[in-house]
Write a protein that holds these residues in place. Structure first.
Motif, PDB file in Angstrom:
ATOM      1  N   GLN A 373       2.087  13.943 -13.576  1.00  0.00           N
ATOM      2  CA  GLN A 373       0.720  13.475 -13.360  1.00  0.00           C
ATOM      3  C   GLN A 373      -0.008  14.843 -12.819  1.00  0.00           C
ATOM      4  O   GLN A 373      -0.473  15.523 -12.359  1.00  0.00           O
ATOM      5  CB  GLN A 373       0.402  12.645 -13.920  1.00  0.00           C
ATOM      6  CG  GLN A 373      -0.544  11.423 -15.484  1.00  0.00           C
ATOM      7  CD  GLN A 373      -0.492  12.459 -16.248  1.00  0.00           C
ATOM      8  OE1 GLN A 373      -1.574  13.457 -16.212  1.00  0.00           O
ATOM      9  NE2 GLN A 373       0.763  12.839 -16.949  1.00  0.00           N
ATOM     10  N   GLN A 374       0.222  13.897 -11.359  1.00  0.00           N
ATOM     11  CA  GLN A 374       0.078  14.752  -9.718  1.00  0.00           C
ATOM     12  C   GLN A 374       1.155  16.666 -10.068  1.00  0.00           C
ATOM     13  O   GLN A 374       0.601  17.294  -9.005  1.00  0.00           O
ATOM     14  CB  GLN A 374       0.545  14.359  -8.834  1.00  0.00           C
ATOM     15  CG  GLN A 374      -0.356  13.349  -7.865  1.00  0.00           C
ATOM     16  CD  GLN A 374      -0.022  12.481  -6.827  1.00  0.00           C
ATOM     17  OE1 GLN A 374       0.674  11.421  -7.064  1.00  0.00           O
ATOM     18  NE2 GLN A 374       0.321  12.902  -6.121  1.00  0.00           N
ATOM     19  N   GLN A 377      -1.213  19.040 -12.186  1.00  0.00           N
ATOM     20  CA  GLN A 377      -2.635  18.817 -11.447  1.00  0.00           C
ATOM     21  C   GLN A 377      -2.167  19.767 -10.821  1.00  0.00           C
ATOM     22  O   GLN A 377      -2.740  20.635 -10.474  1.00  0.00           O
ATOM     23  CB  GLN A 377      -2.951  18.269 -11.475  1.00  0.00           C
ATOM     24  CG  GLN A 377      -3.547  16.797 -12.418  1.00  0.00           C
ATOM     25  CD  GLN A 377      -3.974  16.007 -12.039  1.00  0.00           C
ATOM     26  OE1 GLN A 377      -3.674  15.801 -10.073  1.00  0.00           O
ATOM     27  NE2 GLN A 377      -4.068  14.624 -12.370  1.00  0.00           N
TER      28      GLN A 377
END
Length: 695
Positions: A373-374, A377
Motif C-alpha cells: 500500500q505504501q 501511495q
C-alpha cells in the motif's frame, strides 16, 4: 573643447559602431566638471564582453563575412538581440585578432577553450550523447582537440559504456601526443575500467609516467566492478607503498572490494585508516562501511557505524535493512524500516525492495501487503524491480493470487518478472502451470536466462515430465547455457527424478567441473532408483575432486544402504558422518537408520536407536519403525508404536494406513477396515485412541 571635437570626429567616422555600442548624446554632452569615461574605454569594455559571448557560443551569431557589400554591414550579428561585431573595429581585443587571423570567410571561428567548456558542461549535466555529438562535429570541421577536450569526452564514453568510441578517442589521443598527460591517462583508465576492459586499463596505467590518487582509484574501482576484490586490495596496498594518500572516493572503492571479497579483517584495517584520515564523517564513506560490514556478516560493527553517523540518509537506512535481510534477520530489518519512518526518512524504491525481501524471508504476508500500500501511495509500483520484489514476496508467502495481481498490472515485465512467477508456481507444487508460463513468456518475446531454465527444469522434475524436460534441454543447448553449473545441476536432478539416470550421467560427464550439488544430485538419483552399487561407488569418487560430503550426501547414501539391505555399510557410513566429516545427524538421517535397522529385522535395535538418538524424535522417525513392523508382521509392537505416533501427531494419516495394512496382513480384516475408515475421517486425538483400542 579640443577633446570634444576629437570625439565628435571619431563618432562621425565610427558612427554605426558607437550607436551599436549603446552611446548617446548624453555621453558627449556631460556637465562641466563631471567625470565621463572616454568613448574608447566604454566601447572597448563592451566589445570585449560581446567577443567573449561570441566565442562561448558562436552558433548564436550570423556570419556575414562572405556576403558583405558594405563596410558598415557587420561581420557577425546576434540572431536575437541584433548586436553587431566588426573585424576592422579599432577597439577589437588583441586576443580576438589572434583567434580569427587564420580563418577563412564563411566559417564560424570556434575557440577550443569555449568548446571544452561546453563539453564539460554537457558531462556535468549528464548529457553524454550530446558530448560525443559535439566532439564528432569538431572532427568534421577539422578542429584539433587538446588535452582538455579529451577528458570530458572520455568521461562520456565511460558513462555510456561506449567502448568502441572510447578506443577511437584513444587513437586520437596517441596522435595528439596527449597520452602521457596525467589527467588524460587517468580518464583513459577510468573509461576502460568502467567498460570492463581491464587489460586496456592496465596498458594505459603502466605507461603513465605519473599516477595520482585518481588514477589508482580508477584502477581499484575497475577491479571491484569486475568482481576482482582481492586484486583491488592488492592495488590499494601498492598505492600506499608508493606514497599516494587515499581520498574518500578511494576508501569507498576499497570498502567495496572488501565487501566483494568478504574480507572482514582487511575491511577493519581500512576502517582504522579512515578514522585516522578523518573521513568517517563523510556520508558516502559511512554508507560504504555499513555495506562492507553487512556483506561480511558483521551487523554489530555495521550498527556501530550507523549509530555514529552525524547524518543518515535513506541510503544509510537501506544499507542496514538490506544487511539484516542478508544475514537472515528479516524481523530486525522490518523493525528498522518502521524506525526509519518514525524519523521521517522517506524510503526510495531500493528501500522498498530490501524490506519486501525481509517480508519474504520471514513469510510476513500481512506486513508485505501494508508495504505494498505504501509503495502504491509513493508511486513506486511502476519501477520494474519493485514489481519483481512484490511478486517474489507474494510467491514466497504462498499468495499466488496477489502475485498474479501485481504481474498483470506491470507495464513492463522483464525476464526477472517471469522467473519469479515460474519459480513461485514450482514452489507451490504447480509444475504444469509453471510450464505454461514458460511457453507464454516465449510467445511474448522474452528470452529466458539461466535462472529461467533452472525454474522450468524444477517444474519438469516435480511432475516427472521427461519429454518436456528434454525439449527444455535442447533450448538450453541452443542458448549456450549448458555450461552453467547450476543449470547442469538442475538437468541432472530433472533426469534423475524423471527416471532417466543414463541421461543424468551423460550431463554429469560433460560438465567441465562439479560442485557438491552435482555429486549429491547423482548420488540421490542412484539411491532413488535402487542402483546401490553405483551410489556407493559415486560416493567413493567424491574425494578425487576434493569435494566434502554434507548432510544431504549422507541422506542419499544411507537411503541407498537401506534399500539395498546393506546394514553393516549403513552403520559404517553413519559413524563416518560424524567422526570423519563432522556432519551432525538430523531427523532425515535418523529416519534412514531406523528404516535400515527395521528392514533388516532389528526392530528392537531400531527402537533403542530412536530413544538414544541426539536429534529430537518426531512422528516421521517412529513412522519408519511402524513401516518396519508392517514388513515383519509385528502387530503388538505396531500398536505400541502407533500410540506414540498419535501422541505426537493425532491426525497422522500414514499411521492409520500402516496399521490397516498390518492388520490386513495378519488376517484381522475387521480392524483393517476400521483403520482404513479412520485414516479418511479422523483428526481427533480422542477418536484415535479409541480406534487403536488403547482406551
Amino acid at each position: 573643447m579640443e577633446v570634444r571635437k576629437a570625439i565628435i570626429i571619431e563618432a562621425r567616422r565610427f558612427g554605426p559602431l558607437l550607436l551599436n555600442s549603446g552611446w548617446c548624446s548624453r555621453a558627449l554632452t556631460g556637465r562641466s566638471g563631471e567625470f565621463r569615461p572616454t568613448a574608447a574605454a566604454v566601447s572597448s569594455g563592451h566589445k570585449e564582453k560581446l567577443w567573449r559571448e561570441f566565442f562561448s557560443d558562436p552558433s548564436q551569431w550570423w556570419d556575414h563575412r562572405s556576403g558583405k557589400v558594405n563596410v558598415r554591414y557587420p561581420d557577425f550579428k546576434h540572431k536575437k538581440r541584433q548586436e553587431a561585431l566588426w573585424l576592422d573595429d579599432r577597439w577589437i581585443p588583441p586576443w580576438v585578432v589572434a583567434e580569427i587571423a587564420a580563418l577563412a570567410p564563411g566559417t564560424v571561428p570556434l575557440k577550443i577553450s569555449s568548446l571544452n567548456r561546453r563539453l564539460t558542461s554537457y558531462v556535468k549535466a549528464g548529457q553524454y550523447e550530446k558530448t560525443l555529438e559535439v566532439f564528432q562535429q569538431m572532427g568534421r570541421e577539422h578542429i584539433s582537440p587538446d588535452r582538455f577536450t579529451f577528458v570530458p569526452v572520455l568521461n562520456a564514453c565511460a558513462n555510456l559504456r561506449a567502448l568502441q568510441e572510447g578506443r577511437r578517442v584513444h587513437e586520437q589521443i596517441i596522435q595528439s601526443s596527449c597520452e602521457t598527460d596525467v589527467f588524460v591517462g587517468t580518464s583513459l583508465v577510468d573509461m576502460y575500467a568502467k567498460n570492463g576492459s581491464m587489460e586496456d586499463a592496465w596498458r594505459v596505467f603502466n605507461k603513465m609516467p605519473k599516477r595520482n590518487v585518481v588514477s589508482w582509484t580508477a584502477m581499484i574501482q575497475g577491479h571491484v566492478k569486475c568482481g576482482q576484490g582481492k586484486k583491488a586490495l592488492e592495488l590499494f596496498r601498492q598505492m600506499q607503498l608508493q606514497g599516494v594518500k587515499p581520498n574518500p572516493v578511494t576508501f569507498v572503492g576499497v570498502l567495496n572490494a572488501c565487501a566483494t571479497a568478504v574480507a572482514l579483517e582487511e575491511g577493519r584495517h581500512v576502517h582504522e585508516q579512515i578514522l585516522q584520515s578523518g573521513c568517517e564523517s563523510d556520508v558516502t564513506v559511512g554508507n560504504s562501511l555499513i555495506d562492507m560490514y553487512a556483506k561480511c556478516g558483521n551487523m554489530e560493527d555495521a550498527w556501530r557505524v550507523f549509530n555514529k553517523m552525524p547524518v543518515r540518509t535513506v541510503v544509510s537506512w537501506t544499507a542496514m535493512i538490506v544487511g539484516y535481510v542478508k544475514c537472515g534477520q528479516g524481523q530486525r530489518a522490518l523493525e528498522l524500516f518502521q524506525q526509519m519512518q518514525l524519523e521521517n526518512v522517506q524510503p526510495d524504491p531500493v528501500t522498498f525492495m530490501g524490506v519486501l525481501n525481509a517480508c519474504a524471508s520471514v513469510l510476513a504476508l500481512a506486513e508485505g501487503r501494508r508495504i505494498h500500500q505504501q509503495i502504491m501511495q509513493c508511486g513506486c509500483e511502476s519501477a520494474v524491480f519493485v514489481g519483481n520484489s512484490l511478486i517474489d514476496m507474494y510467491t514466497k508467502c504462498g499468495s499466488m493470487e496477489d502475485a498474479w495481481a501485481v504481474f498483470n498490472k506491470m507495464c513492463t515485465r522483464d525476464v526477472v518478472s517471469w522467473n519469479a512467477m515460474i519459480l513461485g508456481h514450482v514452489k507451490c507444487g504447480q509444475g504444469q502451470k509453471a510450464l505454461e508460463l514458460f511457453q507464454q513468456m516465449q510467445w511474448e518475446g522474452v528470452l529466458p536466462d539461466p535462472l529461467t531454465f533452472v525454474g522450468v527444469l524444477n517444474a519438469c522434475a516435480s511432475i516427472a515430465a521427461l519429454a518436456e524436460g528434454m525439449q527444455v534441454h535442447q533450448q538450453i543447448i541452443q542458448n549456450g547455457c549448458e555450461s552453467h553449473l547450476f543449470v547442469a545441476n538442475s538437468l541432472i536432478d530433472m533426469y534423475a527424478k524423471s527416471g532417466s539416470m543414463e541421461k543424468a550421467w551423460r550431463v554429469f560427464n560433460k560438465m567441465p567441473s562439479h560442485d557438491l550439488v552435482s555429486w549429491n544430485a547423482m548420488l540421490g538419483g542412484f539411491a532413488m532408483h535402487g542402483q546401490i552399487k553405483e551410489a556407493l561407488t559415486h560416493f567413493e569418487l567424491m574425494p578425487q575432486e576434493v569435494v566434502d560430503a554434507d548432510n544431504i550426501t549422507f541422506v542419499g547414501l544411507l537411503s541407498a544402504c537401506s534399500h539395498g539391505g546393506l546394514m553393516e555399510e549403513g552403520l559404517h557410513y553413519f559413524d563416518m558422518m560424524g567422526l570423519v566429516y563432522n556432519v551432525s545427524a538430523t531427523v532425515e538421517h535418523c529416519v534412514c537408520m531406523v528404516d535400515l535397522l527395521g528392514r533388516a529385522g532389528h526392530l528392537q535395535e531400531a527402537e533403542n536407536f530412536i530413544k538414544t538418538m541426539l536429534c529430537e524424535s518426531s512422528a516421521s522417525v517412529w513412522t519408519a519403525l511402524l513401516g518396519a513392523c508392517r514388513i515383519h508382521g509385528e502387530v503388538q509392537m505396531a500398536e505400541r508404536i502407533a500410540n506414540i505416533i498419535l501422541e505426537i501427531d493425532p491426525g497422522n494419516a500414514m499411521c492409520y494406513a500402516l496399521l490397516s495394512n498390518i492388520y490386513a496382513g495378519g488376517g484381522k480384516w475387521n480392524l483393517s477396515h476400521r483403520y482404513s475408515t479412520t485414516e479418511k475421517e479422523t483428526g481427533c486425538e480422542e477418536r484415535a485412541r479409541v480406534t487403536v483400542g488403547l482406551k
